[in-house]
Enzyme design. Structure first.
Site, PDB file in Angstrom:
ATOM      1  N   GLU A  20      11.814  22.208 -13.657  1.00 51.34           N
ATOM      2  CA  GLU A  20      12.506  21.432 -14.681  1.00 51.34           C
ATOM      3  C   GLU A  20      13.876  21.073 -14.095  1.00 51.34           C
ATOM      4  OE1 GLU A  20      13.190  23.422 -18.425  1.00 51.34           O
ATOM      5  OE2 GLU A  20      14.172  21.627 -19.237  1.00 51.34           O
ATOM      6  N   ARG A  52       7.377  36.894 -10.862  1.00 51.07           N
ATOM      7  CA  ARG A  52       8.612  36.285 -10.372  1.00 51.07           C
ATOM      8  C   ARG A  52       9.187  37.099  -9.225  1.00 51.07           C
ATOM      9  NH1 ARG A  52      12.010  32.748 -13.481  1.00 51.07           N
ATOM     10  NH2 ARG A  52      10.620  31.896 -15.017  1.00 51.07           N
ATOM     11  N   LYS A  56      18.378  29.792 -13.954  1.00 51.72           N
ATOM     12  CA  LYS A  56      19.250  28.612 -13.890  1.00 51.72           C
ATOM     13  C   LYS A  56      20.311  28.651 -14.978  1.00 51.72           C
ATOM     14  CE  LYS A  56      15.534  26.083 -13.549  1.00 51.72           C
ATOM     15  NZ  LYS A  56      14.643  24.941 -13.699  1.00 51.72           N
TER      16      LYS A  56
HETATM   17  P1  ATP Z   1      14.776  29.567 -14.547  1.00 53.69           P
HETATM   18  O1  ATP Z   1      14.664  30.687 -15.512  1.00 53.69           O
HETATM   19  O2  ATP Z   1      15.585  29.888 -13.376  1.00 53.69           O
HETATM   20  O3  ATP Z   1      15.176  28.271 -15.194  1.00 53.69           O
HETATM   21  P2  ATP Z   1      12.179  28.509 -14.652  1.00 53.69           P
HETATM   22  O4  ATP Z   1      10.885  29.194 -14.458  1.00 53.69           O
HETATM   23  O5  ATP Z   1      12.524  28.074 -16.021  1.00 53.69           O
HETATM   24  O6  ATP Z   1      13.288  29.379 -14.015  1.00 53.69           O
HETATM   25  P3  ATP Z   1      11.323  26.039 -13.568  1.00 53.69           P
HETATM   26  O7  ATP Z   1      12.137  24.897 -13.106  1.00 53.69           O
HETATM   27  O8  ATP Z   1      10.525  25.883 -14.807  1.00 53.69           O
HETATM   28  O9  ATP Z   1      12.299  27.263 -13.712  1.00 53.69           O
HETATM   29  O10 ATP Z   1      10.405  26.605 -12.387  1.00 53.69           O
HETATM   30  C1  ATP Z   1       9.637  25.839 -11.502  1.00 53.69           C
HETATM   31  C2  ATP Z   1       8.604  26.726 -10.912  1.00 53.69           C
HETATM   32  O11 ATP Z   1       9.205  27.798 -10.192  1.00 53.69           O
HETATM   33  C3  ATP Z   1       7.731  27.345 -11.972  1.00 53.69           C
HETATM   34  O12 ATP Z   1       6.398  27.287 -11.574  1.00 53.69           O
HETATM   35  C4  ATP Z   1       8.227  28.752 -12.079  1.00 53.69           C
HETATM   36  O13 ATP Z   1       7.241  29.610 -12.540  1.00 53.69           O
HETATM   37  C5  ATP Z   1       8.678  29.031 -10.638  1.00 53.69           C
HETATM   38  N1  ATP Z   1       9.730  30.043 -10.607  1.00 53.69           N
HETATM   39  C6  ATP Z   1      10.884  30.051 -11.287  1.00 53.69           C
HETATM   40  N2  ATP Z   1      11.582  31.179 -11.051  1.00 53.69           N
HETATM   41  C7  ATP Z   1      10.854  31.907 -10.193  1.00 53.69           C
HETATM   42  C8  ATP Z   1      11.018  33.184  -9.565  1.00 53.69           C
HETATM   43  N3  ATP Z   1      12.103  33.943  -9.781  1.00 53.69           N
HETATM   44  N4  ATP Z   1      10.058  33.612  -8.725  1.00 53.69           N
HETATM   45  C9  ATP Z   1       8.989  32.859  -8.491  1.00 53.69           C
HETATM   46  N5  ATP Z   1       8.740  31.663  -9.052  1.00 53.69           N
HETATM   47  C10 ATP Z   1       9.671  31.176  -9.892  1.00 53.69           C
HETATM   48 MG    MG Z   2      11.761  26.656 -17.240  1.00 54.38          MG
END
Ligand code: ATP
Ligand code: MG
Length: 557
Positions: free
Chosen positions: A34, A260, A270
Site C-alpha cells: 500500500e 512477518r 509504516k
Molecule cells: P505496515 O504495517 O508496515 O504498513 P503492511 O503489511 O500494512 O505493513 P503493506 O504495504 O500492506 O504493508 O505490505 C505489502 C506486503 O508486504 C504485504 O504482502 C505484507 O504482508 C508484506 N509485509 C509487510 N510487512 C512485512 C514484514 N514485517 N515481514 C514480511 N512481510 C511483510
Molecule cells: Mg497494510
C-alpha cells in the site's frame, strides 16, 4: 550452498506439489504494497520471497499497489517503492499495476453481488455497525437494512457512487452470515464513501472498495497463482475465497500466509515509522537510521547484503524476532569482501616528520583492497606534516608492546602503506595538552622491513595535513536503545536512542573526496563508511558510518 541447492521453504514445497500434480503450469506471484509509506526491512523479506519465487521457477511477479485508501496514500510513496524494488535488484512483470486499475470491474462486481441478493447498502453508522458485529462470544445482530430489495440496493448504491451521501453515513456490505464464527464473514464492508482525490484516479470515485473486496479480485484478474501474505490475513482467507466463489472472476488464485519478519531494536510498521518522520526524530524516511530500504541504502547497506539477510531469516509459519546483529553481520561480511580501503583520521593529532623537507611530497601507493587486486591502487601523498589519531600516541613508556601496538615516545611504528617512523619529541600547549609530535622517518622502509634493531610496535593510519581533505562524518548508532521498542506498555517513542547520530569532522586521504555518492569504504581501523547519496560532493565530502568493524553494542549497554 549454491542457489540451486538451497533448502526449500514451505511455500516452495507447496509450489513443487502444485507443479507436480498439475494444479498450475507456471508460477505467478505479486508484491502488493500500500503506498502509504516507504518500504521497510520486513517488506524486503516479502519482496525477496515473491520476486525470488518468480525467478526460481521462471515465472512472473507483479508489483501492484494496493491503493484503496486515498487519504493515506501518495504518489511520492509510489515512486519511492518502485525505486526500492529496482534497487533491491528485482524486475516486475510488465507495467506496474494498481488496484485502482480495476475500480470499474470492482464496481461491476459489486452490482453483481447486489443483483444476486448478496450485498446491501447499510445506513447504520460505523459505531452501530461495530457494536452489532458482536464478538467471539456474542453473535452479530442483523442490520435493519439487510433485507432491502435488490432495486432499492441498486438505487442506494448508485446514490453512494454519485456522491449524494456523506462519508460514514452508509456503506455497501456483503450479505453473508451475522452469526459466523469467523468475524470476517459477518457481513463485511465492500465499499465505503471517501470524498478524497486519489493519486491515480483523481476525482472519478467517491466510493472505494475495502482491502478484502479488492485483494483477491486483483489476484484473480492478474492470474496470480500463489498469493502470499502475512499471517494476520489467515482469518481473512475464507472471505477471500467467498468472493472468488461468488463473483465471475477469470481465475482462481490461492492465498498462503507466512510470518512477518520482525527485528529487535527496530520497529517495522509504516505507521510508526511515519511518526518518527512527522515528529522530527529522524530527518526523513530515508534517514540512515531508519529501517526502511532507502534508509538502509543511504546508511551504506548494499542490496546484496539485504537479500542475504532475508535469506538467512528465511520463511516461516510462526512469528519470531530476528536479531539485528544478523543484519549487521550480513553487511559487514559483504563490505569486508568488496569495500575499498581508505584512511581517515577522526581525532587528529599533528605529527611533523622533521627529516622531510617542507615542500617535499612523496607518492605512496596502496592497494584499494588487500585481496582484490582488480580494485586497483590508490595514491597517498606523504608530506612533512601529517595527522595521526590521538589515540595512537601515548607518552606512557611503561606500556608493554603487546598492550599498546602504537606510537610511544622514543619508539617506532609503521605508517600504513608508508615509512616506519620514530617519535622523538612531544610539543604541548600552556595547558599541557599535546599539540604536536615531532618524529623522523626511517628511509628505505616503504614496503620493506626496517634495519636490524628497529622494531615497530604496530601499524597506524595517517593522512597528509597539507594534502588531505576535511570531511563530515555522520556517526550513526541504533535508533532504539530497547530490544523490543514497541512491545511493552510504553510508547515506542520513549525508547529512541538519544545518541543515534553524532556529527564529526575528520581528515581523509585526498582521493576520498572524489568518491561517488553511495561508494562504500572501509576506513581502516575505524569502520565501514559510505559517501552520502544526497549530500556528498568533492568540495564538501560527507560520509555515513554504515557499521563499525566489530560489534561494540554489547559493550555499551
Ligand atoms: P505496515 O504495517 O508496515 O504498513 P503492511 O503489511 O500494512 O505493513 P503493506 O504495504 O500492506 O504493508 O505490505 C505489502 C506486503 O508486504 C504485504 O504482502 C505484507 O504482508 C508484506 N509485509 C509487510 N510487512 C512485512 C514484514 N514485517 N515481514 C514480511 N512481510 C511483510
Ligand atoms: Mg497494510
Amino acid at each position: 550452498m549454491s542457489s540451486t541447492e538451497k533448502s526449500s521453504n514451505f511455500i516452495e514445497q507447496i509450489i513443487d506439489n502444485d507443479l507436480a500434480e498439475g494444479r498450475v503450469s507456471s508460477i505467478y506471484t505479486r508484491f502488493p504494497p500500500e503506498p502509504n509509506g516507504f518500504l521497510h526491512i520486513g517488506h524486503a523479506s516479502s519482496i525477496c520471497l515473491n520476486f525470488g519465487l518468480a525467478e526460481k521457477y521462471q515465472g512472473q511477479c507483479n508489483l501492484r499497489f494496493d491503493d484503496t485508501n486515498p487519504e493515506k496514500e501518495e504518489q511520492a510513496y509510489v515512486n519511492a517503492i518502485m525505486e526500492d524494488v529496482r534497487w533491491l535488484g528485482f524486475k516486475w512483470s510488465g507495467e506496474v499495476k494498481y488496484a485502482s486499475d480495476y475500480f470499474d470491474t470492482f464496481y461491476e462486481w459489486a452490482l453483481h453481488l447486489i443483483r444476486e441478493g448478496k450485498a446491501y447498502v447499510d445506513h447504520q453508522d460505523a459505531g452501530t455497525m461495530a457494536k452489532n458485529r458482536g464478538d467471539f462470544t456474542t453473535p452479530g445482530v442483523e442490520s435493519p437494512y439487510r433485507n432491502q430489495s435488490v432495486e432499492d440496493n441498486l438505487a442506494e448504491f448508485e446514490k453512494m457512487r454519485a456522491g449524494e451521501y456523506e462519508e460514514g453515513s452508509c456503506s455497501l456490505r456483503a450479505k453473508i452470515d451475522m452469526q459466523h464464527a469467523n468475524m470476517n464473514l459477518r457481513d463485511p464492508i465492500l465499499y465505503r464513501i471517501r470524498k478524497q482525490s486519489h493519486h491515480q484516479t483523481g476525482d472519478k470515485w467517491c466510493i472505494y472498495p475495502s482491502y478484502d473486496f479488492a485483494h483477491g479480485q486483483e489476484d484473480a484478474i492478474e492470474g496470480i497463482t500463489h498469493s502470499i501474505c502475512t499471517l494476520e490475513f489467515q482469518d481473512h482467507r475464507p472471505l477471500y475465497e467467498w468472493f472468488l466463489e461468488n463473483l465471475p472472476v477469470p481465475h482462481q488464485p490461492k492465498q498462503y500466509e507466512f510470518a512477518r519478519t520482525n527485528l529487535n531494536y527496530t520497529v517495522t510498521s509504516k505507521r510508526k515509522l511515519k511518526r518518527l518522520v512527522d515528529e522530527g526524530v529522524v530527518g526523513s524516511w530515508d534517514d540512515p537510521r531508519m529501517p526502511t530500504v532507502s534508509g538502509l541504502r543511504r546508511r551504506g547497506y548494499t542490496a546484496a547484503a539485504i537479500r542475504t539477510f532475508c535469506e538467512m531469516v528465511g520463511i516461516s509459519r510462526s512469528d519470531g524476532i530476528a536479531d539485528i546483529a544478523m543484519l549487521e553481520h550480513a553487511i559487514r561480511d559483504d563490505l569486508n569482501n568488496h569495500a575499498a580501503r581508505a584512511m581517515a583520521v577522526l581525532n587528529p593529532l599533528k605529527l611533523v616528520i622533521t627529516n622531510l623537507p617542507e615542500d617535499e611530497v612523496q607518492s605512496m601507493t596502496a592497494a584499494a583492497h588487500p585481496n582484490k587486486p582488480e580494485l586497483g591502487e590508490r595514491t597517498l601523498p606523504f608530506t612533512r606534516e601529517i595527522y595521526i589519531d590521538r589515540a595512537d600516541f601515548t607518552e606512557d613508556t611503561t606500556l608493554s608492546r603487546k598492550k599498546f601496538k602504537r606510537l610511544v615516545l622514543g619508539e617506532y611504528v609503521r605508517l600504513r602503506s608508508a615509512y616506519v617512523i620514530k617519535a622523538d619529541e612531544v610539543v604541548k600547549d600552556d595547558q599541557g595538552e599535546i599539540i604536536e609530535i615531532r618524529a623522523s622517518y626511517v628511509p628505505g622502509t616503504v614496503g620493506e622491513n626496517p634495519p636490524e634493531g628497529i622494531r615497530p610496535r604496530g601499524v597506524i593510519h595517517w593522512v597528509s595535513a597539507s594534502h588531505g581533505k576535511q570531511a563530515e562524518l555522520r556517526m550513526y548508532d541504533r535508533l532504539f536503545s530497547h530490544p523490543a521498542p514497541d512491545k511493552g506498555d510504553e510508547d515506542f517513542m520513549s525508547h529512541v536512542n538519544g545518541h543515534s547520530l553524532e556529527v564529526r569532522q575528520a581528515w581523509i586521504e585526498p582521493g576520498l573526496a572524489e568518491a561517488d555518492p553511495e561508494q562504500n569504504f572501509q576506513f581502516e581501523r575505524e569502520g565501514y563508511f559510505v559517501a552520502d547519496r544526497h549530500d556528498h560532493t568533492a568540495g564538501a565530502p560527507v560520509f555515513n558510518l554504515t557499521i563499525g568493524l566489530k560489534d561494540n553494542w554489547a559493550k555499551k549497554v
